[in-house]
Design an enzyme around this catalytic site. Structure first.
Site, short mmCIF file in Angstrom:
data_model
loop_
_atom_site.label_atom_id
_atom_site.label_comp_id
_atom_site.label_asym_id
_atom_site.label_seq_id
_atom_site.Cartn_x
_atom_site.Cartn_y
_atom_site.Cartn_z
N SER A 155 -15.85 1.22 -5.02
CA SER A 155 -14.41 0.95 -5.08
C SER A 155 -13.88 0.60 -3.69
CB SER A 155 -13.70 2.17 -5.68
OG SER A 155 -12.36 1.86 -5.99
N ASP A 364 3.42 -5.63 11.01
CA ASP A 364 2.42 -6.10 11.98
C ASP A 364 1.06 -5.44 11.79
OD1 ASP A 364 3.36 -3.64 12.77
OD2 ASP A 364 3.40 -4.11 14.92
N HIS A 417 -15.01 1.50 -14.28
CA HIS A 417 -14.97 1.48 -12.82
C HIS A 417 -15.90 2.53 -12.18
CE1 HIS A 417 -13.05 0.62 -8.94
NE2 HIS A 417 -12.95 1.91 -8.75
#
Length: 438
Positions: A155, A364, A417
């Site tokens: 993952s 940023d 998953h």
């Protein structure tokens, strides 16, 4: 940025179940661009088969856990994917900075900072870029400057390995990714639009399997809307927190986990029907946002490169009216969608609302991937992607795989998953074999 070796101690050596486990603690920079910013500890557990303990030629493997914000597995048995890895490799289980036995990010440790601004500044150093730098320092220290290792990532661990391939490919002999081929060419909005669609599909499947819960779930939501329900730890069980139980739907047994919870929701109390204590405890046990605060506060930052994520999943809710709490249709559970409401509902996260907001508005963020470098990659990569993955959409994983040379992608609907936890030996061995063929 050149990464140096690091001072470390080996705090314990243990032998059991045919394994040798060595615990290492490394002193590493908090900020690799400014060593004056101080240091943190990063923990890594070396695991090797007893029969191969002294084999100096044994290749190295490093494992990156999913999350973000979760520690590496703790071996109890020489089995599963760990047992498979030990047949051929010396394994490093890395507790990513902020997790496990590394310098931990917890409500208590964040409370030591004097302001939300200081908390946010500290947490900016806990993303994949620095996780990978830590790994490089550990590689050079333990394995040696000229010894490469195989990276395995589950993952979010796969996201980290794509960062590793971007900036330090010389440290990797190969990469195996399970359910974690990140959308390196897209923004967070693209990812969440797809995951919302996957969540709607999972809800339809859940209610097909358990049609009685259409009305049962609405009854719970109605109760939560009309009553102030406090969980045993002091958090609030709001309709939105209940809705977030759908996070489990992307795992192999997720439907059953939530079904067994819902079926015991109500009990007859002194003033009539109310939510049962064991139901409330069970709800708490489904989530780790407060015990692993990185999973909440820094979650969306894993997509941020030069822009503010600004609560992406929350902003996109309005594009999917089905997920409204007061919908007339079946109540829709959400998935891995982080919301500012969590900072109200989870008692131990409430002090960090302003910190979380500062991180959500941060514009940023530095680079996590070098698209040009990935486009000329020479390190073999083998990945498994799950067709119905609710967290890492296969459509965007395909785009990434197509961009990176020497990339084998195995797409399957055989597992969810958490496939590596269900059938780890088969999946890991297949990927390792592919690395030798690429």
């Amino acid at each position: 940025m050149t990464i140096k070796t690091a001072p470390y101690i080996t705090s314990a050596i243990r032998k059991f179940e045919g394994m040798v486990l060595k615990d290492h603690k490394f002193t590493l920079p908090l900020d690799y661009a400014d060593e004056a910013a101080g240091s943190i500890e990063v923990f890594a557990r070396e695991v090797v088969s007893i029969s191969k303990e002294h084999d100096e030629s044994l290749p190295w493997m490093v494992f990156f856990q999913g999350g973000p914000g979760f520690p590496s597995p703790r071996p109890e048995l020489n089995s599963g994917w760990v047992g498979e890895a030990l047949k051929t490799h010396r394994l490093i289980l890395l507790d990513q900075r902020g997790t496990g036995l590394s310098s931990r990010v917890l409500p208590q440790t964040l409370a030591k900072f004097q302001s939300p601004q200081e908390q946010a500044k500290y947490l900016t150093h806990f993303r994949a870029d620095n996780i990978v730098r830590d790994a490089e320092a550990i590689r050079k220290t333990l394995a040696g400057e000229n010894t490469k290792w195989v990276g395995v990532g589950q993952s979010y661990g796969g996201f980290c390995l794509l960062t590793y391939l971007s900036f330090y490919p010389e440290g990797l002999s190969g990469v195996a990714i399970t359910g974690g081929v990140a959308c390196v060419l897209r923004r967070a909005e693209d990812n969440y639009r797809l995951t919302y669609g996957k969540v709607l599909e999972k809800n339809r499947e859940f209610y097909r399997r358990y049609p009685e819960h259409v009305e049962g779930v609405k009854k719970i939501v109605s109760y939560l809307s009309e009553n102030e329900v406090t969980l045993p730890s002091g958090g609030r069980l709001s309709p939105r927190r209940f809705q977030a139980l759908g996070l489990a739907f992307g795992m192999s047994s997720g439907f059953e986990r939530i079904h067994y919870l819902i079926e015991k929701a109500f009990v007859e109390g002194p003033e009539g029907e109310e939510l049962s204590y064991d139901f409330l405890v069970g709800v708490e046990q489904q989530h780790a946002f407060d015990t692993n605060p990185i999973f909440c506060i820094l979650h969306e930052s894993i997509y941020g490169e030069g822009y503010a994520t600004n609560w992406t999943a929350e902003r996109l809710r309005e594009e999917f009216p089905e997920v409204a709490v007061d919908t007339e249709g079946p109540f829709i559970f959400t998935g891995e969608m982080i919301s500012p409401t969590m900072l109200d509902d989870f008692a131990n996260l409430r002090p960090f609302k302003e910190c979380a907001e500062l991180l959500a508005q941060k514009e940023d963020w530095g680079r996590l991937y070098d698209i040009e470098q990935l486009g000329q990659n020479t390190v073999p990569v083998a990945a498994i992607s799950y067709y119905a993955d609710m967290y890492v959409p296969v459509e965007l994983s395909r785009e990434t795989a197509d961009h990176i040379p020497r990339f084998y992608q195995w797409v399957t609907n055989e597992w969810e998953h958490n496939g590596i936890g269900v059938d780890g030996p088969k999946i890991l061995r297949t990927l390792l074999n592919k690395l030798e063929e690429i």
